[in-house]
Design a protein around this motif. Structure first.
Motif, PDB file in Angstrom:
ATOM      1  N   LEU A 110       0.819  -1.204   0.000  1.00 45.29           N
ATOM      2  CA  LEU A 110       0.000   0.000   0.000  1.00 45.29           C
ATOM      3  C   LEU A 110       0.858   1.262   0.000  1.00 45.29           C
ATOM      4  O   LEU A 110       0.469   2.287  -0.571  1.00 45.29           O
ATOM      5  CB  LEU A 110      -0.964   0.000   1.185  1.00 45.29           C
ATOM      6  N   ALA A 111       2.031   1.206   0.601  1.00 49.56           N
ATOM      7  CA  ALA A 111       2.961   2.334   0.544  1.00 49.56           C
ATOM      8  C   ALA A 111       3.447   2.557  -0.892  1.00 49.56           C
ATOM      9  O   ALA A 111       3.565   3.697  -1.347  1.00 49.56           O
ATOM     10  CB  ALA A 111       4.147   2.088   1.471  1.00 49.56           C
ATOM     11  N   ALA A 112       3.704   1.473  -1.605  1.00 47.07           N
ATOM     12  CA  ALA A 112       4.107   1.590  -3.009  1.00 47.07           C
ATOM     13  C   ALA A 112       2.970   2.160  -3.851  1.00 47.07           C
ATOM     14  O   ALA A 112       3.198   3.003  -4.729  1.00 47.07           O
ATOM     15  CB  ALA A 112       4.528   0.226  -3.546  1.00 47.07           C
ATOM     16  N   VAL A 113       1.743   1.752  -3.574  1.00 48.91           N
ATOM     17  CA  VAL A 113       0.574   2.283  -4.291  1.00 48.91           C
ATOM     18  C   VAL A 113       0.430   3.775  -4.023  1.00 48.91           C
ATOM     19  O   VAL A 113       0.166   4.564  -4.930  1.00 48.91           O
ATOM     20  CB  VAL A 113      -0.706   1.520  -3.883  1.00 48.91           C
ATOM     21  N   LYS A 114       0.643   4.198  -2.788  1.00 54.21           N
ATOM     22  CA  LYS A 114       0.556   5.611  -2.442  1.00 54.21           C
ATOM     23  C   LYS A 114       1.643   6.412  -3.152  1.00 54.21           C
ATOM     24  O   LYS A 114       1.393   7.518  -3.635  1.00 54.21           O
ATOM     25  CB  LYS A 114       0.651   5.792  -0.935  1.00 54.21           C
ATOM     26  N   ALA A 115       2.833   5.851  -3.264  1.00 54.74           N
ATOM     27  CA  ALA A 115       3.922   6.536  -3.976  1.00 54.74           C
ATOM     28  C   ALA A 115       3.580   6.698  -5.459  1.00 54.74           C
ATOM     29  O   ALA A 115       3.855   7.743  -6.049  1.00 54.74           O
ATOM     30  CB  ALA A 115       5.218   5.754  -3.807  1.00 54.74           C
ATOM     31  N   ILE A 116       2.977   5.686  -6.036  1.00 56.08           N
ATOM     32  CA  ILE A 116       2.555   5.775  -7.441  1.00 56.08           C
ATOM     33  C   ILE A 116       1.495   6.861  -7.590  1.00 56.08           C
ATOM     34  O   ILE A 116       1.535   7.670  -8.521  1.00 56.08           O
ATOM     35  CB  ILE A 116       2.025   4.413  -7.932  1.00 56.08           C
ATOM     36  N   ALA A 117       0.556   6.905  -6.666  1.00 56.09           N
ATOM     37  CA  ALA A 117      -0.511   7.903  -6.720  1.00 56.09           C
ATOM     38  C   ALA A 117       0.040   9.322  -6.588  1.00 56.09           C
ATOM     39  O   ALA A 117      -0.489  10.260  -7.189  1.00 56.09           O
ATOM     40  CB  ALA A 117      -1.535   7.636  -5.627  1.00 56.09           C
ATOM     41  N   ASP A 118       1.125   9.492  -5.825  1.00 53.58           N
ATOM     42  CA  ASP A 118       1.724  10.813  -5.658  1.00 53.58           C
ATOM     43  C   ASP A 118       2.417  11.294  -6.933  1.00 53.58           C
ATOM     44  O   ASP A 118       2.558  12.490  -7.149  1.00 53.58           O
ATOM     45  CB  ASP A 118       2.736  10.789  -4.508  1.00 53.58           C
TER      46      ASP A 118
END
Length: 105
Positions: A57-65
């Motif tokens: 989920l941290a990787a998904v958040k980084a992609i979203a940023d």
């Protein structure tokens, strides 16, 4: 197996991934950029086993940023959904038996 494609805005990506992880029958999620390049591949059954949820989920958040929009390819397995549904029904029946016991105390 069924594959569905969704276009998701970055501000909604994290919440949508969390929804899909909890949805019965979802086997795999593939997040792609606007050019169709795979950014991350998430095996949902492996995530539900425990320790891999937060880093993913941290990787998904980084992609979203970083990206304004992404595409999610959702791989569903109808047989897996049926098996999960059966388990939920068994759980509901068990709760119906146990709840009255706890109400007495």
């Amino acid at each position: 197996m069924n594959i569905a494609i969704e276009l998701v805005q970055s501000w909604r990506l994290h919440a949508r991934i969390r929804e899909l992880i909890n949805e019965p029958g979802v086997q795999q999620l593939i997040i792609r950029n606007e050019n169709g390049d795979d950014l991350i591949e998430i095996k949902v059954p492996a995530m539900l086993e425990g320790s891999t949820i937060r880093p993913m989920l941290a990787a998904v958040k980084a992609i979203a940023d970083e990206l304004p929009r992404v595409t999610i390819a959702i791989v569903r397995n109808p047989e897996l959904a049926r098996a999960v549904g059966e388990t939920d029904e068994e759980f509901d029946r068990a709760i119906d038996v146990v709840e009255p016991v706890f109400e007495r105390y």
